[in-house]
Design a protein around this motif. Structure first.
Motif, short mmCIF file in Angstrom:
data_model
loop_
_atom_site.label_atom_id
_atom_site.label_comp_id
_atom_site.label_asym_id
_atom_site.label_seq_id
_atom_site.Cartn_x
_atom_site.Cartn_y
_atom_site.Cartn_z
N GLU A 130 52.91 40.37 22.11
CA GLU A 130 51.86 41.68 22.20
C GLU A 130 52.61 42.63 22.37
N PRO A 131 53.77 43.27 21.59
CA PRO A 131 54.59 44.50 21.89
C PRO A 131 53.65 45.83 21.63
N THR A 132 52.21 45.44 20.90
CA THR A 132 51.67 46.79 20.56
C THR A 132 50.41 46.86 21.22
N ILE A 133 50.06 45.76 22.22
CA ILE A 133 48.65 45.70 22.97
C ILE A 133 48.49 47.07 23.66
N GLY A 134 47.32 47.53 23.64
CA GLY A 134 46.91 48.71 24.30
C GLY A 134 47.55 50.02 23.62
N LEU A 135 48.24 49.99 22.66
CA LEU A 135 48.67 51.38 21.99
C LEU A 135 47.71 51.76 21.02
N ASP A 136 47.86 53.15 20.84
CA ASP A 136 47.07 53.90 19.94
C ASP A 136 47.60 53.48 18.62
N VAL A 137 46.72 54.03 17.29
CA VAL A 137 47.39 53.82 16.07
C VAL A 137 48.67 54.46 15.90
N SER A 138 49.02 55.46 16.37
CA SER A 138 50.06 56.36 16.06
C SER A 138 51.30 55.70 16.79
N ALA A 139 50.99 55.31 18.06
CA ALA A 139 52.07 54.44 18.70
C ALA A 139 52.38 53.04 18.13
N LYS A 140 51.46 52.65 17.85
CA LYS A 140 51.47 51.13 17.19
C LYS A 140 52.49 51.69 15.77
N ARG A 141 52.36 52.24 15.05
CA ARG A 141 53.14 52.52 13.71
C ARG A 141 54.41 53.06 14.20
N ASP A 142 54.72 53.59 15.42
CA ASP A 142 55.90 53.89 15.99
C ASP A 142 56.75 52.81 16.32
N ILE A 143 56.14 51.79 17.03
CA ILE A 143 56.67 50.50 17.45
C ILE A 143 56.97 49.68 16.19
N ARG A 144 56.15 49.60 15.23
CA ARG A 144 56.38 48.72 14.21
C ARG A 144 57.62 49.31 13.27
N SER A 145 57.90 50.46 13.40
CA SER A 145 58.88 51.07 12.70
C SER A 145 60.24 50.91 13.28
N LEU A 146 60.12 50.86 14.66
CA LEU A 146 61.41 50.58 15.53
C LEU A 146 61.79 49.25 15.31
N LEU A 147 60.79 48.33 15.27
CA LEU A 147 60.97 46.87 15.24
C LEU A 147 61.49 46.64 13.92
N ARG A 148 61.18 47.07 12.80
CA ARG A 148 61.50 47.02 11.66
C ARG A 148 63.11 47.32 11.34
N GLY A 149 63.36 48.49 12.08
CA GLY A 149 64.82 49.14 12.32
C GLY A 149 65.88 48.13 13.03
N ILE A 150 65.22 47.41 14.07
CA ILE A 150 66.13 46.75 14.86
C ILE A 150 66.40 45.55 14.01
N ASN A 151 65.44 44.93 13.29
CA ASN A 151 65.77 43.64 12.52
C ASN A 151 66.55 44.05 11.40
N ARG A 152 66.40 45.20 10.67
CA ARG A 152 67.31 45.39 9.36
C ARG A 152 68.82 45.99 9.92
N GLU A 153 68.59 46.84 10.82
CA GLU A 153 70.07 47.56 11.26
C GLU A 153 70.89 46.86 12.17
N LEU A 154 70.19 46.07 13.06
CA LEU A 154 71.07 45.16 13.95
C LEU A 154 71.19 43.63 13.81
N GLY A 155 70.18 43.38 12.46
CA GLY A 155 70.45 42.02 12.05
C GLY A 155 69.77 40.95 13.30
N THR A 156 69.05 41.64 14.07
CA THR A 156 68.50 40.81 15.15
C THR A 156 67.15 39.86 14.79
N THR A 157 67.41 38.25 15.06
CA THR A 157 66.40 37.66 14.85
C THR A 157 65.12 37.84 15.87
#
Length: 329
Positions: free
Chosen positions: A178-205
């Protein structure tokens, strides 16, 4: 990267006796509750996988077994080949965990100091820790609040800090609860973008568990569904829609209203259930079809035979509705 084989976890619960209070608890019988039943899956390196299910399905219990917090009653877990229950220190270096409702940061310390404490816990050299914080700053944009006490951070900032804490020791695997629990729409979008980058740029599973279906649909290529302690689905999101048998909606706009109405009438005369006319709005005919039985291009060719098309759009069934149907089944 993550291997779960025939995981099973049961708990003994005390059933209260007829008397009240402590004597009742001590004198009651016990019942066995199966929280997880024969769950097996493998997640490859670099995969971003969603893990969903209704409350009480056994998600948290499974996550705790994967991270070594709980021992399975039977079955096994491997993280990069490591058994987290027998080699806890090695597993801790392999795994980063983030629980949205809990923080691993020190409440009254500046965020930077929390990273120093965590770096010492993971026995990171000071130079490497500083370099790593700089790397994470570039990825997660931490610099504006690195020296702010955690208790003064916004929820979105604290979540970014927790993400950095989970990634500080460079784990190849990240488990998110639940990494986006309690976040507003803008913060959720920000966290999703960060997670996408972590997966693609760092190759993290990444294994993500959440009740927010937008998180799953926007981030995950694969989804695991747990129902009543058992794995009820393992595959792509599109396959989940197909399994439920939910139809896709197609909006076909004709050159004239008469053509749209004529197309609706001709469809209503057909006995085929794979393509059903729902209605006409101005010049647009709305139909539903089963993509398991017919392709979009096949449907489009049939609709073009009824008149001159100006536009056609397909809308797949809502993912959240598909998931709720699966839970109900």
């Amino acid at each position: 990267m993550i291997e779960a084989a025939h995981l099973h976890k049961s708990f003994k619960l005390r059933k209260p006796g007829p008397r009240k209070g402590l004597r009742s608890l001590l004198g009651g019988s016990t019942v066995v509750k199966e929280a997880v039943r024969d769950v097996s899956f493998t997640i490859a390196s670099g995969e971003f996988t969603g893990f969903i299910g209704p409350n009480g399905a056994g998600k948290s219990t499974t996550i705790k077994m994967l991270s070594g917090i709980l021992h399975p009653s039977s079955g096994s877990v491997r993280l990069s080949g490591i058994d987290p229950h027998r080699r806890r220190v090695d597993a801790a270096r392999t795994l980063g965990v983030l629980f949205g409702q809990r923080t691993q940061l020190w409440w009254d310390l500046p965020l930077r100091d929390s990273f120093e404490v965590l770096g010492a816990m993971y026995r990171m050299e000071a130079k490497r820790r500083k370099t790593r914080v700089d790397e994470l700053d570039g990825l997660l944009r931490l610099s504006t609040f690195l020296d702010t006490p955690v208790r003064k951070l916004s929820l979105g900032q604290r979540m970014r800090g927790d993400l950095a804490a989970a990634l500080l020791h460079e784990p190849p695997i990240l488990i998110l609860d639940e990494p986006t629990i309690g976040l507003d729409v803008s913060a959720k979008r920000d966290i999703r973008s960060l997670l996408r980058g972590i997966n693609r740029e760092l190759g993290t599973t990444i294994l993500l568990t959440t009740h927010d279906m937008d998180d799953i649909e926007q981030l995950c290529g694969r989804v695991l569904v747990l129902t009543d302690g058992a794995l009820s689905y393992d595959g792509p999101i599109g396959g989940l829609r197909s399994r439920i048998g939910m139809p896709a909606s197609i909006e076909a706009t004709y050159r004239t209203l008469e053509q749209a109405q004529s197309a609706r009438q001709k469809l209503s005369q057909l006995e085929s259930g794979s393509l059903v006319a729902i209605g006409v709005q101005e010049r647009t005919l709305i139909v539903q079809c089963s993509l398991e039985q017919r392709s979009f291009m096949d449907v489009l060719r049939q609709l073009e035979a009824y008149g001159e098309l100006e536009d056609a759009r397909m809308h797949e069934a809502d993912f959240e509705e598909a998931v709720q149907r699966l839970y109900a089944d």
